[in-house]
Write an enzyme that holds these catalytic residues in place. Sequence first.
Site, PDB file in Angstrom:
ATOM      1  CG  HIS A  17     -22.868 -15.488  33.527  1.00 53.68           C
ATOM      2  ND1 HIS A  17     -21.920 -14.876  34.311  1.00 53.68           N
ATOM      3  CD2 HIS A  17     -24.083 -15.156  34.044  1.00 53.68           C
ATOM      4  CE1 HIS A  17     -22.520 -14.190  35.270  1.00 53.68           C
ATOM      5  NE2 HIS A  17     -23.838 -14.360  35.147  1.00 53.68           N
ATOM      6  CG  HIS A  51      -5.979   1.528  -0.397  1.00 58.24           C
ATOM      7  ND1 HIS A  51      -5.984   2.181   0.814  1.00 58.24           N
ATOM      8  CD2 HIS A  51      -6.213   0.220  -0.112  1.00 58.24           C
ATOM      9  CE1 HIS A  51      -6.213   1.314   1.784  1.00 58.24           C
ATOM     10  NE2 HIS A  51      -6.361   0.115   1.241  1.00 58.24           N
ATOM     11  CG  HIS A  56     -27.413 -13.355  27.664  1.00 56.64           C
ATOM     12  ND1 HIS A  56     -28.136 -12.817  26.632  1.00 56.64           N
ATOM     13  CD2 HIS A  56     -26.968 -12.299  28.401  1.00 56.64           C
ATOM     14  CE1 HIS A  56     -28.147 -11.491  26.743  1.00 56.64           C
ATOM     15  NE2 HIS A  56     -27.444 -11.154  27.802  1.00 56.64           N
ATOM     16  N   PRO A 110      -5.825  -4.994  11.442  1.00 50.11           N
ATOM     17  CG  PRO A 110      -6.537  -6.779  12.751  1.00 50.11           C
ATOM     18  CD  PRO A 110      -5.311  -6.035  12.349  1.00 50.11           C
ATOM     19  NE  ARG A 112     -27.155 -16.639  36.988  1.00 48.27           N
ATOM     20  CZ  ARG A 112     -28.441 -16.678  36.734  1.00 48.27           C
ATOM     21  NH1 ARG A 112     -28.907 -17.493  35.798  1.00 48.27           N
ATOM     22  NH2 ARG A 112     -29.287 -15.923  37.385  1.00 48.27           N
ATOM     23  NE  ARG A 171     -21.781 -15.784  39.285  1.00 49.35           N
ATOM     24  CZ  ARG A 171     -22.796 -14.950  39.300  1.00 49.35           C
ATOM     25  NH1 ARG A 171     -22.721 -13.791  38.659  1.00 49.35           N
ATOM     26  NH2 ARG A 171     -23.913 -15.253  39.944  1.00 49.35           N
ATOM     27  CG  HIS A 208      -1.792  -1.194   1.346  1.00 52.66           C
ATOM     28  ND1 HIS A 208      -1.315  -2.422   1.749  1.00 52.66           N
ATOM     29  CD2 HIS A 208      -3.117  -1.355   1.097  1.00 52.66           C
ATOM     30  CE1 HIS A 208      -2.320  -3.294   1.747  1.00 52.66           C
ATOM     31  NE2 HIS A 208      -3.410  -2.671   1.355  1.00 52.66           N
ATOM     32  CG  ASP A 243     -29.958 -13.740  31.344  1.00 52.58           C
ATOM     33  OD1 ASP A 243     -31.016 -13.152  31.612  1.00 52.58           O
ATOM     34  OD2 ASP A 243     -28.871 -13.460  31.878  1.00 52.58           O
TER      35      ASP A 243
END
Length: 659
Positions: free
Chosen positions: A461, A262, A473, A117, A520, A357, A28, A469
């Site tokens: 979780h 470019h 989730h 990125p 969880r 957790r 580039h 949920d």
Amino acid sequence: MSKNIDQLTVNTIRALSADMVQKANSGHPGKPLGSAPMAYTLWSNHLNIDPKNPKWINRDRFILSAGHASPLIYSLLHLFGYDVNMDDIKGFRQFNTRTPGHPEFGYTDGVEATTGPLGAGLSTAVGMAMAQAHLAAKYNEPDFPVFDNYTFVLSGDGCMMEGITSEASSLAGTLGLGRFIVLYDSNSITIEGSTDLAFHENVRARYEAYGFETFLVEDGNDMEAIDAAITKAKANLNKPSFIEVRTKIGALSPLEGSAKTHGAPLGDDNIVALKENMEYPSMDPFYVDDSVYAHMEALLGEKHDAYLEWEKMFDGYKTAYPEKYAQWVEDNREITMDELFEDASLWEFENKPVATRSLSGFVINRLNKKYNNLFGGAADLAGSTMTLMDGETSFSKDNYAGKNLHFGVREHAMAAMGNGITLYGGLKAYVATFFVFADFLKPMARLSSLMGTPLTYVLTHDSIGVGEDGPTHEPIEQLTMLRAQPNFVTFRPADATETMAGWAVAMTAKSYPVGLILTRQNLPQLENSSKDAIKGGYIISDSDKVDVILTASGSEVSLALDAKVELEKEGVGVRVVSMPSMELFEMQSDEYKESVLPKAVRKRVAIEAASGLSWGKYVGLEGAYLTIDTFGASGKGDVLFKEFGFTVENLVNKVKGIL
């Protein structure tokens, strides 16, 4: 300093960049041609660096967020005395050279972060600025500015379009990171053509809304105006700064302003025309005038003198503040597995069911009492991920000494900022969210792996145990996703001992990130769980004869142990293997792996409340799976485990089916 030598150096950067892309027939060239004046002005007049001491902790950080413009940074690194020689320049984008297609941290001297990125570099740089602010609050004293460096970013239109940039910039403005300065190469061109096709907004106004001080330089070739803007930006320590510099992509070439510059070589004729337009002293490829090298040597002498002044100041600091200096030494030493193993207080837990957790939360607070350099938080989920350090204040614009980070609902940028904090040095960083939202942060976790940054990801979780949920989730494929990522260690513990073992792995990691995958729901403490969990897989319960091996991770280990009891009543010899980390298990010797999973035992069952895709090499052709290859559902966690077949009865039947 002569304007003539400055212009010749800028043109040298342009010529080298164009020649690199032309020789490689790949790359580039457009952005380096347009942004060379601003990059040179920054590096020559403002960037506080010393290539003789490239890891100097108080150096200014420069991040090329528009990583596709890598010829620009390679030209700068070469001219500014880093270990990037002319052979490296000529070997641009070739195999096994130090000038890869996009800048890579740890691979090319002077590259501070892996970029490519778009938006990743800017977001990572925000983390570096956060680390600087925190360490300055922790260590600086009057007349001893140990940490006063700036973090500079060069970004482009593509970076400004990516959502991660908005996430990170919003937080940078909220935090008032005055030593964070963004240079925006505004050339209004992307791969498909004019930015008006998809991007028509006032970017400076957006950054004003974020809380940045903003500047506009109308002419990207006006080095005096660029210098003045950077000088003003550095003077405002209450707000981050955003400098829009309007440039022409492919500047001074016949293709100036065209998207054709470019991502493709200019062509030999256009390079000749470029050099003629610049009145360059030679048409030869990769030519650098001796006067440019002499000029750079003088500049580098000044920069080295500035480093020596800092060293002199730091020596005085060591004498004036010996306790703080001792803490700095402590914060920067390597933590060993032995010291973690020998501290019994880290491994003491009540024998009652607790969610991993919550156990992780206990460990974080114990580690925080033992180690002073923990610095971390969650994407608006500290109370749910149990990642708050008790008794510590929050990191904020008014309190950079705080250790609890609040990233807001910004998982993608959170991971990038975590990378930046870790790359800066002197801190043990962690970031946290629900495991299902690993989907949001995956691209930056991938960069953690590429860079080898030992950032800890606390991902809670972890299964259908999330319950009410529902499937949005409940992670199913996320473990497989992270396990497929090279140089990333996933660790899904079954109880308290294994949770502490996971943190031991994370605290001692040097060259890879660690993801702690946590429940969880409450889990029982297992009688034979062991510190051997650091090996990734170990025998948690064995039999005199082994007819079948049950291998499980996390919450399913206790299910495997319960099934073993029932199977042995019927004369079936069962070995149960706890496998918290496939990656760590694969790091063990062949002898150890054979001792745990002997090839002679071909009847095996994998048990995990997630996709079974990553278990094949441990199950083999004669084994079976108790896994989940559909999405979850809404309902109480214990009901869902039963509905999805995670019962002793079903597991026993699975085993009988293969015996």
